[in-house]
Design a protein around this motif. Structure first.
Motif, mmCIF file in Angstrom:
data_model
loop_
_atom_site.group_PDB
_atom_site.id
_atom_site.type_symbol
_atom_site.label_atom_id
_atom_site.label_comp_id
_atom_site.label_asym_id
_atom_site.label_seq_id
_atom_site.Cartn_x
_atom_site.Cartn_y
_atom_site.Cartn_z
ATOM 1 N N GLN A 12 -2.439 -1.178 27.230
ATOM 2 C CA GLN A 12 -3.847 -1.907 26.436
ATOM 3 C C GLN A 12 -3.594 -1.194 25.137
ATOM 4 O OE1 GLN A 12 -7.587 -2.634 28.588
ATOM 5 N NE2 GLN A 12 -6.454 -2.288 30.470
ATOM 6 N N THR A 13 -2.617 -0.308 24.940
ATOM 7 C CA THR A 13 -2.820 0.508 23.739
ATOM 8 C C THR A 13 -1.487 0.182 22.743
ATOM 9 O OG1 THR A 13 -1.527 2.219 24.915
ATOM 10 C CG2 THR A 13 -4.007 2.581 24.764
ATOM 11 N N GLY A 14 -1.514 0.825 21.732
ATOM 12 C CA GLY A 14 -0.186 0.502 20.757
ATOM 13 C C GLY A 14 -0.043 -0.946 20.310
ATOM 14 N N PRO A 15 0.937 -1.431 20.418
ATOM 15 C CA PRO A 15 1.001 -2.846 20.039
ATOM 16 C C PRO A 15 0.254 -3.812 20.898
ATOM 17 C CG PRO A 15 3.269 -1.912 20.757
ATOM 18 C CD PRO A 15 2.258 -0.956 20.569
ATOM 19 N N TYR A 16 0.127 -3.515 21.967
ATOM 20 C CA TYR A 16 -0.703 -4.386 23.168
ATOM 21 C C TYR A 16 -2.225 -4.374 22.813
ATOM 22 C CZ TYR A 16 3.648 -4.182 25.595
ATOM 23 O OH TYR A 16 4.691 -4.560 25.907
ATOM 24 N N ARG A 17 -2.600 -3.717 21.714
ATOM 25 C CA ARG A 17 -3.832 -3.986 21.376
ATOM 26 C C ARG A 17 -4.075 -5.044 20.161
ATOM 27 N NH1 ARG A 17 -5.110 1.143 18.028
ATOM 28 N NH2 ARG A 17 -2.873 0.634 17.757
ATOM 29 N N LEU A 18 -2.974 -5.512 19.712
ATOM 30 C CA LEU A 18 -2.947 -6.724 18.833
ATOM 31 C C LEU A 18 -2.598 -8.159 19.460
ATOM 32 C CD1 LEU A 18 -0.811 -4.680 16.010
ATOM 33 C CD2 LEU A 18 -3.454 -4.969 16.261
ATOM 34 N N VAL A 19 -1.570 -8.051 20.208
ATOM 35 C CA VAL A 19 -1.080 -9.364 21.152
ATOM 36 C C VAL A 19 -0.959 -8.746 22.353
ATOM 37 C CG1 VAL A 19 -0.280 -10.599 19.229
ATOM 38 C CG2 VAL A 19 1.353 -9.065 20.389
ATOM 39 N N ARG A 20 -0.941 -9.692 23.484
ATOM 40 C CA ARG A 20 -0.792 -9.348 24.970
ATOM 41 C C ARG A 20 0.860 -9.112 25.222
ATOM 42 N NH1 ARG A 20 -5.226 -13.000 25.915
ATOM 43 N NH2 ARG A 20 -3.662 -14.619 26.819
ATOM 44 N N HIS A 21 1.889 -9.595 24.348
ATOM 45 C CA HIS A 21 3.356 -9.772 24.706
ATOM 46 C C HIS A 21 3.799 -9.437 23.366
ATOM 47 C CE1 HIS A 21 2.600 -11.384 28.598
ATOM 48 N NE2 HIS A 21 1.814 -12.450 27.783
ATOM 49 N N PRO A 22 3.581 -8.167 22.840
ATOM 50 C CA PRO A 22 4.445 -7.621 21.655
ATOM 51 C C PRO A 22 5.961 -7.587 21.800
ATOM 52 C CG PRO A 22 3.302 -6.023 22.509
ATOM 53 C CD PRO A 22 2.961 -7.160 23.332
ATOM 54 N N LEU A 23 6.629 -7.264 22.998
ATOM 55 C CA LEU A 23 7.794 -7.229 23.312
ATOM 56 C C LEU A 23 8.488 -8.653 22.965
ATOM 57 C CD1 LEU A 23 10.114 -5.170 23.865
ATOM 58 C CD2 LEU A 23 9.601 -5.648 26.250
ATOM 59 N N TYR A 24 8.015 -9.548 23.443
ATOM 60 C CA TYR A 24 8.381 -11.112 23.215
ATOM 61 C C TYR A 24 8.261 -11.447 21.755
ATOM 62 C CZ TYR A 24 8.461 -11.331 28.176
ATOM 63 O OH TYR A 24 8.874 -11.163 29.593
ATOM 64 N N LEU A 25 7.074 -11.122 21.135
ATOM 65 C CA LEU A 25 7.002 -11.270 19.574
ATOM 66 C C LEU A 25 8.322 -10.518 18.991
ATOM 67 C CD1 LEU A 25 5.554 -12.330 17.117
ATOM 68 C CD2 LEU A 25 4.095 -10.225 17.518
ATOM 69 N N ALA A 26 8.549 -9.376 19.280
ATOM 70 C CA ALA A 26 9.839 -8.732 18.658
ATOM 71 C C ALA A 26 11.074 -9.731 18.741
ATOM 72 C CB ALA A 26 9.767 -7.180 19.282
ATOM 73 N N TYR A 27 11.012 -10.210 20.133
ATOM 74 C CA TYR A 27 12.304 -10.899 20.359
ATOM 75 C C TYR A 27 12.142 -12.027 19.530
ATOM 76 C CZ TYR A 27 12.871 -8.514 25.103
ATOM 77 O OH TYR A 27 12.848 -7.679 25.863
ATOM 78 N N LEU A 28 11.003 -12.684 19.166
ATOM 79 C CA LEU A 28 11.061 -13.997 18.413
ATOM 80 C C LEU A 28 11.634 -13.563 16.997
ATOM 81 C CD1 LEU A 28 7.939 -15.754 19.592
ATOM 82 C CD2 LEU A 28 10.344 -16.257 20.490
ATOM 83 N N LEU A 29 10.826 -12.582 16.572
ATOM 84 C CA LEU A 29 11.229 -11.902 15.051
ATOM 85 C C LEU A 29 12.830 -11.917 15.029
ATOM 86 C CD1 LEU A 29 8.399 -9.560 14.067
ATOM 87 C CD2 LEU A 29 8.825 -11.927 13.354
ATOM 88 N N ALA A 30 13.499 -11.177 15.923
ATOM 89 C CA ALA A 30 14.734 -10.763 15.933
ATOM 90 C C ALA A 30 15.590 -12.279 15.777
ATOM 91 C CB ALA A 30 15.045 -9.847 17.085
ATOM 92 N N ASP A 31 15.197 -13.029 16.609
ATOM 93 C CA ASP A 31 15.810 -14.288 16.640
ATOM 94 C C ASP A 31 15.775 -15.104 15.204
ATOM 95 O OD1 ASP A 31 16.735 -14.229 19.487
ATOM 96 O OD2 ASP A 31 14.994 -15.317 20.061
ATOM 97 N N VAL A 32 14.600 -15.067 14.752
ATOM 98 C CA VAL A 32 14.483 -15.746 13.277
ATOM 99 C C VAL A 32 15.480 -14.782 12.422
ATOM 100 C CG1 VAL A 32 13.199 -16.178 11.332
ATOM 101 C CG2 VAL A 32 12.191 -16.661 13.808
ATOM 102 N N GLY A 33 15.445 -13.579 12.613
ATOM 103 C CA GLY A 33 16.148 -12.805 11.751
ATOM 104 C C GLY A 33 17.741 -12.877 11.946
ATOM 105 N N PHE A 34 18.100 -13.201 13.244
ATOM 106 C CA PHE A 34 19.586 -13.309 13.382
ATOM 107 C C PHE A 34 19.995 -14.622 12.929
ATOM 108 C CE2 PHE A 34 19.231 -10.387 17.017
ATOM 109 C CZ PHE A 34 19.998 -9.263 16.375
ATOM 110 N N ASN A 35 18.894 -15.590 13.013
ATOM 111 C CA ASN A 35 19.448 -16.911 12.471
ATOM 112 C C ASN A 35 19.411 -17.214 10.970
ATOM 113 O OD1 ASN A 35 20.042 -19.126 14.556
ATOM 114 N ND2 ASN A 35 18.749 -17.699 15.590
#
Length: 164
Positions: free
Chosen positions: A89-112
């Protein structure tokens, strides 16, 4: 560094209080961890086009930082399969419940942005579908924690701040 952290976590964590062993969760985990490699292999066969490579590199770098921050916050609670080991419930988990998956999505957009073609877009869509399933599976499992309802009220968005 992230692989070293994940390996260390795998060796030192306690068994979860609950875990999803369903075949759909297993399939979603397999797809989620293989689709980025499938994109790389596919680009070796069918070269892609570059859209905005500099933007892509920036997004990948931001995603790597977000992923590392999420992993460090989760610590020994991190796992591949949906499981209840604890509730971050701390760090990036204060902003969204699944920040690790958000990172994956951003990386995917970046790679593409750096290199893409129809096949990489299709593989990304399949990967994102698996991530969405994993979000729902994880939330079903995490809902067994007594603090989950309060956390959901405090952090309203699963993945995209202000949207979902």
């Amino acid at each position: 560094l992230q692989h070293v952290i994940v390996f260390g976590v795998a060796l030192t964590r306690r068994p979860p209080r609950a875990q999803d062993f369903s075949w759909l969760s297993t399939l979603a985990c397999i797809v989620a961890y293989t689709y980025p490699y499938a994109q790389i292999l596919y680009l070796g066969i069918v070269p892609g086009s570059s859209a905005w490579p500099h933007l892509g590199y920036i997004l990948v770098a931001v995603a790597a930082g977000m992923s590392l921050a999420s992993l460090l916050t989760l610590g020994r609670w991190f796992g591949i399969r949906p499981a209840l080991r604890g509730l971050a419930q701390t760090g990036p988990y204060r902003l969204v419940r699944h920040p690790l998956y958000l990172a994956y999505l951003l990386a995917d957009v970046g790679f593409n942005c750096a290199e893409w073609n129809g096949g990489t877009v299709l593989l990304t869509a399949v990967g994102w579908a698996s991530l969405l399933y994993r979000i729902h599976a994880e939330e079903r499992t995490l809902a067994q924690d007594t603090a989950w309802a309060a956390y959901v009220r405090a952090v309203r968005f699963r993945l995209l701040p202000g949207l979902w």
